[in-house]
Design a protein around this motif. Structure first.
Motif, PDB file in Angstrom:
ATOM      1  N   HIS A   1       0.772  -1.160  -0.104  1.00  0.00           N
ATOM      2  CA  HIS A   1      -0.039  -0.099   0.015  1.00  0.00           C
ATOM      3  C   HIS A   1       0.731   1.235  -0.035  1.00  0.00           C
ATOM      4  O   HIS A   1       0.670   2.291   0.796  1.00  0.00           O
ATOM      5  CB  HIS A   1      -0.924   0.065   1.132  1.00  0.00           C
ATOM      6  CG  HIS A   1      -1.874  -1.135   1.185  1.00  0.00           C
ATOM      7  ND1 HIS A   1      -3.102  -0.935   0.455  1.00  0.00           N
ATOM      8  CD2 HIS A   1      -1.893  -2.390   1.836  1.00  0.00           C
ATOM      9  CE1 HIS A   1      -3.736  -2.206   0.504  1.00  0.00           C
ATOM     10  NE2 HIS A   1      -2.971  -3.072   1.267  1.00  0.00           N
TER      11      HIS A   1
ATOM     12  N   ARG B   1       1.345   3.648  -2.023  1.00  0.00           N
ATOM     13  CA  ARG B   1       0.764   5.085  -2.545  1.00  0.00           C
ATOM     14  C   ARG B   1      -0.076   5.446  -1.346  1.00  0.00           C
ATOM     15  O   ARG B   1      -0.229   6.839  -1.171  1.00  0.00           O
ATOM     16  CB  ARG B   1      -0.106   4.880  -3.801  1.00  0.00           C
ATOM     17  CG  ARG B   1       0.988   4.735  -5.026  1.00  0.00           C
ATOM     18  CD  ARG B   1       0.369   4.721  -6.299  1.00  0.00           C
ATOM     19  NE  ARG B   1       0.973   4.569  -7.559  1.00  0.00           N
ATOM     20  CZ  ARG B   1       0.828   4.556  -8.612  1.00  0.00           C
ATOM     21  NH1 ARG B   1      -0.507   4.814  -9.138  1.00  0.00           N
ATOM     22  NH2 ARG B   1       1.671   4.431  -9.692  1.00  0.00           N
ATOM     23  N   ARG B   2      -0.841   4.468  -0.576  1.00  0.00           N
ATOM     24  CA  ARG B   2      -1.760   4.922   0.389  1.00  0.00           C
ATOM     25  C   ARG B   2      -0.972   5.527   1.523  1.00  0.00           C
ATOM     26  O   ARG B   2      -1.512   6.597   1.977  1.00  0.00           O
ATOM     27  CB  ARG B   2      -2.549   3.730   0.723  1.00  0.00           C
ATOM     28  CG  ARG B   2      -3.498   3.960   1.909  1.00  0.00           C
ATOM     29  CD  ARG B   2      -5.031   4.238   1.302  1.00  0.00           C
ATOM     30  NE  ARG B   2      -5.479   3.108   0.753  1.00  0.00           N
ATOM     31  CZ  ARG B   2      -6.722   2.547   0.789  1.00  0.00           C
ATOM     32  NH1 ARG B   2      -7.523   3.221   1.497  1.00  0.00           N
ATOM     33  NH2 ARG B   2      -7.011   1.719  -0.063  1.00  0.00           N
ATOM     34  N   TYR B   3       0.048   5.109   2.107  1.00  0.00           N
ATOM     35  CA  TYR B   3       0.808   5.418   3.128  1.00  0.00           C
ATOM     36  C   TYR B   3       1.428   6.710   2.673  1.00  0.00           C
ATOM     37  O   TYR B   3       1.444   7.598   3.573  1.00  0.00           O
ATOM     38  CB  TYR B   3       1.884   4.281   3.434  1.00  0.00           C
ATOM     39  CG  TYR B   3       1.206   3.331   4.416  1.00  0.00           C
ATOM     40  CD1 TYR B   3       0.692   3.453   5.817  1.00  0.00           C
ATOM     41  CD2 TYR B   3       1.094   1.976   4.055  1.00  0.00           C
ATOM     42  CE1 TYR B   3       0.161   2.434   6.458  1.00  0.00           C
ATOM     43  CE2 TYR B   3       0.726   0.958   4.721  1.00  0.00           C
ATOM     44  CZ  TYR B   3       0.057   1.443   6.111  1.00  0.00           C
ATOM     45  OH  TYR B   3      -0.564   0.520   6.861  1.00  0.00           O
TER      46      TYR B   3
ATOM     47  N   THR C   1      -4.832  11.289   3.196  1.00  0.00           N
ATOM     48  CA  THR C   1      -5.899  10.768   2.509  1.00  0.00           C
ATOM     49  C   THR C   1      -5.932   9.181   2.959  1.00  0.00           C
ATOM     50  O   THR C   1      -4.857   8.469   2.434  1.00  0.00           O
ATOM     51  CB  THR C   1      -5.971  10.846   0.976  1.00  0.00           C
ATOM     52  OG1 THR C   1      -6.127  12.186   0.843  1.00  0.00           O
ATOM     53  CG2 THR C   1      -7.025  10.173   0.384  1.00  0.00           C
ATOM     54  N   TRP C   2      -6.751   8.455   3.582  1.00  0.00           N
ATOM     55  CA  TRP C   2      -7.016   7.155   3.838  1.00  0.00           C
ATOM     56  C   TRP C   2      -7.835   6.145   3.081  1.00  0.00           C
ATOM     57  O   TRP C   2      -7.763   4.927   3.373  1.00  0.00           O
ATOM     58  CB  TRP C   2      -7.408   7.264   5.650  1.00  0.00           C
ATOM     59  CG  TRP C   2      -6.542   7.799   6.499  1.00  0.00           C
ATOM     60  CD1 TRP C   2      -6.170   9.176   6.771  1.00  0.00           C
ATOM     61  CD2 TRP C   2      -5.722   6.968   7.443  1.00  0.00           C
ATOM     62  NE1 TRP C   2      -5.348   9.136   7.731  1.00  0.00           N
ATOM     63  CE2 TRP C   2      -4.927   7.776   8.243  1.00  0.00           C
ATOM     64  CE3 TRP C   2      -5.747   5.615   7.608  1.00  0.00           C
ATOM     65  CZ2 TRP C   2      -3.957   7.377   9.033  1.00  0.00           C
ATOM     66  CZ3 TRP C   2      -4.616   5.150   8.603  1.00  0.00           C
ATOM     67  CH2 TRP C   2      -3.905   6.132   9.310  1.00  0.00           C
ATOM     68  N   GLY C   3      -8.702   6.976   2.314  1.00  0.00           N
ATOM     69  CA  GLY C   3      -9.322   5.954   1.278  1.00  0.00           C
ATOM     70  C   GLY C   3     -10.038   6.845   0.512  1.00  0.00           C
ATOM     71  O   GLY C   3     -10.335   8.040   0.551  1.00  0.00           O
ATOM     72  N   ARG C   4     -10.750   6.166  -0.424  1.00  0.00           N
ATOM     73  CA  ARG C   4     -11.518   6.761  -1.535  1.00  0.00           C
ATOM     74  C   ARG C   4     -13.099   7.288  -1.016  1.00  0.00           C
ATOM     75  O   ARG C   4     -13.213   8.340  -1.257  1.00  0.00           O
ATOM     76  CB  ARG C   4     -11.719   5.785  -2.850  1.00  0.00           C
ATOM     77  CG  ARG C   4     -10.507   5.355  -3.539  1.00  0.00           C
ATOM     78  CD  ARG C   4     -10.942   4.432  -4.613  1.00  0.00           C
ATOM     79  NE  ARG C   4     -11.764   3.359  -4.251  1.00  0.00           N
ATOM     80  CZ  ARG C   4     -11.271   2.054  -3.899  1.00  0.00           C
ATOM     81  NH1 ARG C   4      -9.844   2.061  -3.739  1.00  0.00           N
ATOM     82  NH2 ARG C   4     -11.858   1.195  -3.530  1.00  0.00           N
TER      83      ARG C   4
ATOM     84  N   ASP D   1     -13.908   2.220   1.926  1.00  0.00           N
ATOM     85  CA  ASP D   1     -12.365   2.139   1.408  1.00  0.00           C
ATOM     86  C   ASP D   1     -11.570   2.236   2.776  1.00  0.00           C
ATOM     87  O   ASP D   1     -10.634   1.385   2.830  1.00  0.00           O
ATOM     88  CB  ASP D   1     -12.146   2.743   0.215  1.00  0.00           C
ATOM     89  CG  ASP D   1     -10.661   2.554  -0.173  1.00  0.00           C
ATOM     90  OD1 ASP D   1     -10.657   1.354  -0.374  1.00  0.00           O
ATOM     91  OD2 ASP D   1      -9.872   3.391  -0.601  1.00  0.00           O
ATOM     92  N   ALA D   2     -11.780   3.270   3.349  1.00  0.00           N
ATOM     93  CA  ALA D   2     -10.867   3.735   4.599  1.00  0.00           C
ATOM     94  C   ALA D   2     -11.150   2.766   5.696  1.00  0.00           C
ATOM     95  O   ALA D   2     -10.021   2.264   6.329  1.00  0.00           O
ATOM     96  CB  ALA D   2     -11.173   5.129   4.914  1.00  0.00           C
TER      97      ALA D   2
ATOM     98  N   PHE E   1      -9.212  -0.449   4.861  1.00  0.00           N
ATOM     99  CA  PHE E   1      -7.595  -0.274   4.928  1.00  0.00           C
ATOM    100  C   PHE E   1      -7.214  -0.055   6.637  1.00  0.00           C
ATOM    101  O   PHE E   1      -6.506  -0.820   6.811  1.00  0.00           O
ATOM    102  CB  PHE E   1      -7.364   1.068   4.339  1.00  0.00           C
ATOM    103  CG  PHE E   1      -5.926   1.333   4.566  1.00  0.00           C
ATOM    104  CD1 PHE E   1      -4.862   0.671   3.664  1.00  0.00           C
ATOM    105  CD2 PHE E   1      -5.309   2.468   5.393  1.00  0.00           C
ATOM    106  CE1 PHE E   1      -3.494   0.989   4.054  1.00  0.00           C
ATOM    107  CE2 PHE E   1      -4.072   2.792   5.693  1.00  0.00           C
ATOM    108  CZ  PHE E   1      -3.061   2.114   4.842  1.00  0.00           C
TER     109      PHE E   1
END
Length: 279
Positions: free
Chosen positions: A24, A26-28, A214-217, A221-222, A225
């Motif tokens: 993950h 890109r998410r982090y 940003t933790w999720g769409r 989704d967040a 995650f």
């Protein structure tokens, strides 16, 4: 690489925790990149930069670019994360960067080899913080600079509210996270000042910062995650799968107020810490 004294951290970051961060990436980065500019302000053209606990290396690559004719070295315990860091540097054609798998607490860095040491949430997990920072201090030239961000009490940002539902569904952790080697070990600026002073640094400053990530769409989704995030997953793992379903539903409700056109945005409360090696 010398023997790693941070055995528990070494296992975590080369096990599920490290793989989750790598998978993950890109998410982090979307969660934590709001702190990049505050840290990069410490980098000057031509600097030799050390990034401690570099993870997948976003800050390392940015520091390498900022240093221009200088260099950047990222150090981390996690082989999965460093694999992503190297791949990203190659894909972005950042040529003045390198990555080493090592424990910054004990790694034999060349003395006075760096002008500045940075870390984005990578210094809270040392088994012996004074020893670790003293080792980093020796790696800096006289007058060299240190800049890092570490977590503040999560109740001061949005993450505390987002994770509050966990208390109703999961057994207590038995810890408030402030012990040595835990995520909130440097949440008290008095502790930070004492550690860095004992490690030989001077001009220690701790400035509170809050940055959105940003933790999720969207809320669902967040929540998914967050349920897979290492600290939460560890507590969910031994429980009935139905508990996981309830936790995800509760997390989705908790983060829904933070949902917007750019996704679920939560502020992280942190300390921006700066100091320097005497000389």
């Amino acid at each position: 690489m010398r023997t790693i004294p941070n055995d528990q951290q070494e296992r975590a970051w080369n096990g599920y925790e490290g793989r989750h961060w790598a998978d993950h990436q890109r998410r982090y980065d979307a969660i934590n990149s709001g702190f990049n500019e505050a840290l990069l302000a410490a980098v000057r053209p031509g600097d030799r930069v050390l990034d401690v606990g570099c993870g997948t290396g976003q800050l390392t690559r940015l520091a390498a670019r900022r240093s221009g004719a200088g260099t950047a070295l990222g150090v981390d315990l996690s082989a999965p994360m460093l694999e992503r860091a190297r791949a990203s540097a190659a894909a972005e054609a950042v040529g003045n960067v390198d990555f080493v798998r090592a424990d910054a607490q004990v790694h034999p860095f060349p003395p006075a080899a760096f002008d500045v040491a940075l870390s984005r949430f990578g210094v809270m997990f040392f088994a012996d913080p004074v020893t670790a920072f003293a080792n980093l201090g020796r790696a800096l030239r006289p007058g060299g600079r240190l800049a890092f961000v570490c977590l503040d009490d999560i109740r001061r940002g949005d993450l505390g509210a987002a994770l509050a539902p966990l208390a109703a569904h999961l057994p207590p952790t038995g810890s408030d996270g402030t012990a040595v080697g835990e995520p909130l070990s440097l949440a008290d600026p008095a502790v930070v000042r004492a550690v860095l002073t004992d490690a030989g640094f001077v001009d220690v400053e701790c400035v509170p910062r809050q940055e959105p990530g940003t933790w999720g769409r969207d809320a669902a989704d967040a929540a998914a995650f967050l349920a897979g995030w290492g600290p939460v997953r560890h507590r969910l793992a031994p429980l009935d799968p139905a508990v996981g379903d309830r936790v995800r539903a509760a997390l989705a409700e908790a983060v829904r107020p933070y949902e917007g056109p750019d996704g679920v945005r939560l502020r992280t409360a942190a300390w921006l810490v700066t100091a320097r090696r005497p000389g």
